[in-house]
Design an enzyme around this catalytic site. Structure first.
Site, PDB file in Angstrom:
ATOM      1  N   GLU A 194      26.010  62.259  56.859  1.00  0.00           N
ATOM      2  CA  GLU A 194      25.272  63.165  57.751  1.00  0.00           C
ATOM      3  C   GLU A 194      24.009  62.425  58.151  1.00  0.00           C
ATOM      4  O   GLU A 194      23.042  62.382  57.391  1.00  0.00           O
ATOM      5  CB  GLU A 194      24.911  64.455  57.004  1.00  0.00           C
ATOM      6  N   CYS A 201      17.169  66.975  61.176  1.00  0.00           N
ATOM      7  CA  CYS A 201      18.074  66.082  61.912  1.00  0.00           C
ATOM      8  C   CYS A 201      18.590  66.762  63.173  1.00  0.00           C
ATOM      9  O   CYS A 201      18.905  66.090  64.150  1.00  0.00           O
ATOM     10  CB  CYS A 201      19.221  65.633  61.026  1.00  0.00           C
TER      11      CYS A 201
HETATM   12  P1  NAD Z   1      14.725  56.113  54.882  1.00  0.00           P
HETATM   13  O1  NAD Z   1      15.807  55.854  55.833  1.00  0.00           O
HETATM   14  O2  NAD Z   1      14.236  54.978  54.042  1.00  0.00           O
HETATM   15  O3  NAD Z   1      15.134  57.279  53.859  1.00  0.00           O
HETATM   16  C1  NAD Z   1      15.841  58.419  54.204  1.00  0.00           C
HETATM   17  C2  NAD Z   1      16.444  58.979  52.910  1.00  0.00           C
HETATM   18  O4  NAD Z   1      17.387  58.049  52.428  1.00  0.00           O
HETATM   19  C3  NAD Z   1      15.416  59.132  51.782  1.00  0.00           C
HETATM   20  O5  NAD Z   1      15.696  60.306  51.077  1.00  0.00           O
HETATM   21  C4  NAD Z   1      15.621  57.925  50.907  1.00  0.00           C
HETATM   22  O6  NAD Z   1      15.348  58.178  49.556  1.00  0.00           O
HETATM   23  C5  NAD Z   1      17.070  57.632  51.109  1.00  0.00           C
HETATM   24  N1  NAD Z   1      17.369  56.213  51.014  1.00  0.00           N
HETATM   25  C6  NAD Z   1      16.702  55.200  51.600  1.00  0.00           C
HETATM   26  N2  NAD Z   1      17.277  54.033  51.300  1.00  0.00           N
HETATM   27  C7  NAD Z   1      18.328  54.320  50.501  1.00  0.00           C
HETATM   28  C8  NAD Z   1      19.329  53.540  49.871  1.00  0.00           C
HETATM   29  N3  NAD Z   1      19.385  52.198  50.023  1.00  0.00           N
HETATM   30  N4  NAD Z   1      20.239  54.162  49.104  1.00  0.00           N
HETATM   31  C9  NAD Z   1      20.227  55.490  48.968  1.00  0.00           C
HETATM   32  N5  NAD Z   1      19.325  56.297  49.551  1.00  0.00           N
HETATM   33  C10 NAD Z   1      18.388  55.712  50.312  1.00  0.00           C
HETATM   34  O7  NAD Z   1      13.527  56.636  55.665  1.00  0.00           O
HETATM   35  P2  NAD Z   1      12.426  57.738  55.485  1.00  0.00           P
HETATM   36  O8  NAD Z   1      11.130  57.127  55.897  1.00  0.00           O
HETATM   37  O9  NAD Z   1      12.455  58.449  54.186  1.00  0.00           O
HETATM   38  O10 NAD Z   1      12.914  58.714  56.616  1.00  0.00           O
HETATM   39  C11 NAD Z   1      12.875  58.191  57.929  1.00  0.00           C
HETATM   40  C12 NAD Z   1      14.103  58.423  58.682  1.00  0.00           C
HETATM   41  O11 NAD Z   1      15.181  58.894  57.917  1.00  0.00           O
HETATM   42  C13 NAD Z   1      13.841  59.503  59.697  1.00  0.00           C
HETATM   43  O12 NAD Z   1      13.325  58.923  60.857  1.00  0.00           O
HETATM   44  C14 NAD Z   1      15.167  60.066  59.932  1.00  0.00           C
HETATM   45  O13 NAD Z   1      15.805  59.316  60.946  1.00  0.00           O
HETATM   46  C15 NAD Z   1      15.925  59.819  58.671  1.00  0.00           C
HETATM   47  N6  NAD Z   1      16.126  61.036  57.884  1.00  0.00           N
HETATM   48  C16 NAD Z   1      17.156  61.837  58.245  1.00  0.00           C
HETATM   49  C17 NAD Z   1      17.379  62.998  57.549  1.00  0.00           C
HETATM   50  C18 NAD Z   1      18.497  63.917  57.932  1.00  0.00           C
HETATM   51  O14 NAD Z   1      18.450  65.090  57.603  1.00  0.00           O
HETATM   52  N7  NAD Z   1      19.562  63.414  58.576  1.00  0.00           N
HETATM   53  C19 NAD Z   1      16.554  63.340  56.486  1.00  0.00           C
HETATM   54  C20 NAD Z   1      15.496  62.489  56.135  1.00  0.00           C
HETATM   55  C21 NAD Z   1      15.302  61.323  56.843  1.00  0.00           C
END
Ligand code: NAD
Length: 477
Positions: free
Chosen positions: A247, A281
């Protein structure tokens, strides 16, 4: 440092510290102060979680589905009795208002309950004819990764269907917002969930996902988060051919046709857009307005956005709290600057509020050039762009002009325009004349770079099941 709360790992039915005692701080986004801590799992902790999930999986899978469902229903009631405290914890960690956090927990309770009530039906075998039957078996141990924006309901949307299907789970909750995973796991524990069926870990996200997906014990990966991370995880999962439910991001358009009632459309858009400070999202991020309404629309939405009360999340008068973390503020600054450098006009907002906390006001941009980053990167914050369109085909082309395909929204009473838009929008979900997100009883998932697989409803449980075709003739023939 002394913290008001310290969250632990939940492994094999026991709450405990990391094996090396390591913790991470939890920051209050309204004050920028670290006020709590969360245990950071070591490789040894993860191996213990894998062993616990594997050890519990046979007995959990063998339990009749209605008994698994009964535990989910009981957990939903335990959580329902704890909503006030849980919602306050969530608000303090995430920045959403207490009212928003309470609403999220209500949807969390509904999700646990719905999957509990329907577990037996959704696990039942179905005959094809007198000789053939399809059985639905649990797909095996699940590694679930959830983000910080809606940590309660997103945890439930992974845990509840996996448990209903008969899978054991290792959940990596979001380190920024750990209390949701803790409250839900504790409710399941109190409801009688056997030890090891749900394990909760926190720590270094990349280290945890690498470790868990390297294990052949894990059979299903379910992740909600950014497209970039989703792709990394899908690649890691390929080594063991683990099934993926992804997702991912969204960049959802709203098409406002020339017959739309702006008195209804504008409040609906604003309410949905600015919930959780725009960090959803499926929040709308690009509004396309029929040219005859365009100037009026921009004036009215700007005026209404200016009336949104921004403030402390625990103040009942607050309508929008801070963003969740400093990374989001940096992203808002970068996207706004890039758009303005390209010629965009800021109608309202556009700069961080000068006060403690990660506060970014509702921001409306017009005249945004088509190559501006804000039109292509998921904004994931309180920024809306507004642009005019001249005919429905143009609106569809512009609505689809991102790599994402999660949600699409439209306002019209014209059935021809409605049909053209519902058919034409590349999205997993389309809402007409209102903005609707996820619910426990309906499937939700993206197309294009928004991911694949579904959460919610019957399809949500199917993601955690294997189909076994059983062909049988009587032995006496
Ligand atoms: P990010 O992409 O680093 O993290 C998003 C989520 O993924 C966090 O909960 C993080 O703990 C997890 N994550 C990150 N790297 C991971 C890995 N290698 N393995 C497992 N989990 C991992 O970025 P962020 O700064 O936390 O959020 C920024 C972007 O993430 C936003 O711009 C948005 O696009 C996206 N996001 C989407 C949703 C959603 O509901 N689809 C939710 C949160 C963030």
């Amino acid at each position: 440092m002394s913290y008001t709360r310290s969250h632990q790992l939940f492994i094999n039915g026991t709450w405990r510290a990391a094996s090396d005692g390591a913790t991470l701080p939890v920051i209050n986004p309204a004050t920028e102060n670290a006020f709590a801590s969360v245990a950071s799992a070591t490789a040894q902790d993860l191996d213990e979680a894998l062993a616990a999930a594997q050890g519990s999986s046979k007995a959990w899978a063998a339990l009749p589905a209605n008994e698994r469902g009964a535990i989910l229903i009981k957990a939903s009631k335990i959580l329902a009795n704890n909503i006030d405290a849980a919602a306050r914890n969530l608000s303090e960690e995430q920045g959403k208002t207490v009212a928003e956090a309470t609403g999220e927990y209500k949807r969390t309770v509904e999700t646990l309950e719905w999957n509990g009530v329907h577990a037996e039906r959704l696990c039942a075998a179905s005959p094809i004819d007198e000789h053939r039957t399809i059985r639905l078996e649990p797909a095996g141990v699940v590694a679930a990764f959830t983000p910080w924006n809606y940590p309660a309901v997103l945890n439930a949307r992974k845990l509840a269907p996996a448990l209903a299907a008969g899978c054991s789970v290792i959940l990596k909750g979001a380190e920024e917002t750990p209390s949701a995973a803790v409250h839900i796991a504790e409710a399941l524990h109190q409801a009688g969930l056997p030890d090891g069926v749900v394990n909760v870990v926190f720590g270094n996200p990349a280290a945890i996902s690498t470790h868990l997906l390297a294990s052949p014990i894990v059979k299903v990966l379910t992740f909600t988060g950014s497209t970039a991370v989703g792709k990394q995880l899908a690649k890691a999962a390929a080594n063991n051919l683990q099934r993926c439910i992804l997702e991912l991001g969204g960049h959802s358009p709203v098409v406002v046709c020339d017959d739309a009632d702006l008195a209804k459309a504008i409040p609906a858009i604003l309410e949905y857009k600015f919930e959780c400070a725009g960090q959803s999202c499926n929040a709308p991020s690009r509004i396309l307005v029929a040219r005859p309404l365009y100037n009026d629309f921009v004036a009215r939405i700007t005026e209404a956005a200016g009336r949104i009360r921004i403030g402390a999340p625990d103040d009942p008068a607050t309508e929008m709290g801070p963003m969740a973390n400093a990374r989001r503020i940096e992203a808002m600054q970068r996207l706004t600057k890039d758009a303005v450098d390209g010629g965009a006009r800021i109608q309202i907002g556009g700069a961080r509020l000068e006060q403690p906390g990660f506060y970014w006001p509702p921001t409306i941009l017009t005249d945004v050039p088509s190559d501006a980053k804000v039109l292509h990167e998921e904004p994931f914050g309180p920024i809306l762009t507004v642009a005019p369109f001249d005919d429905i085909d143009q609106a569809i082309d512009e609505a689809n002009a991102t790599e994402y395909g999660l949600a699409g929204y439209l306002f019209t009473g014209n059935s021809e325009a409605k049909e053209a838009l519902v058919n034409g929008l590349s999205a997993g979900a389309v809402s007409v004349n209102f903005l609707k997100g996820v619910s426990a009883d309906s499937p939700y998932g993206g197309v294009k770079q928004s991911g694949y697989g579904y959460e919610g409803g019957e399809q949500g449980v199917r993601g955690f099941q294997n189909l076994k075709l059983v062909n049988e003739l009587p032995s006496h023939r």
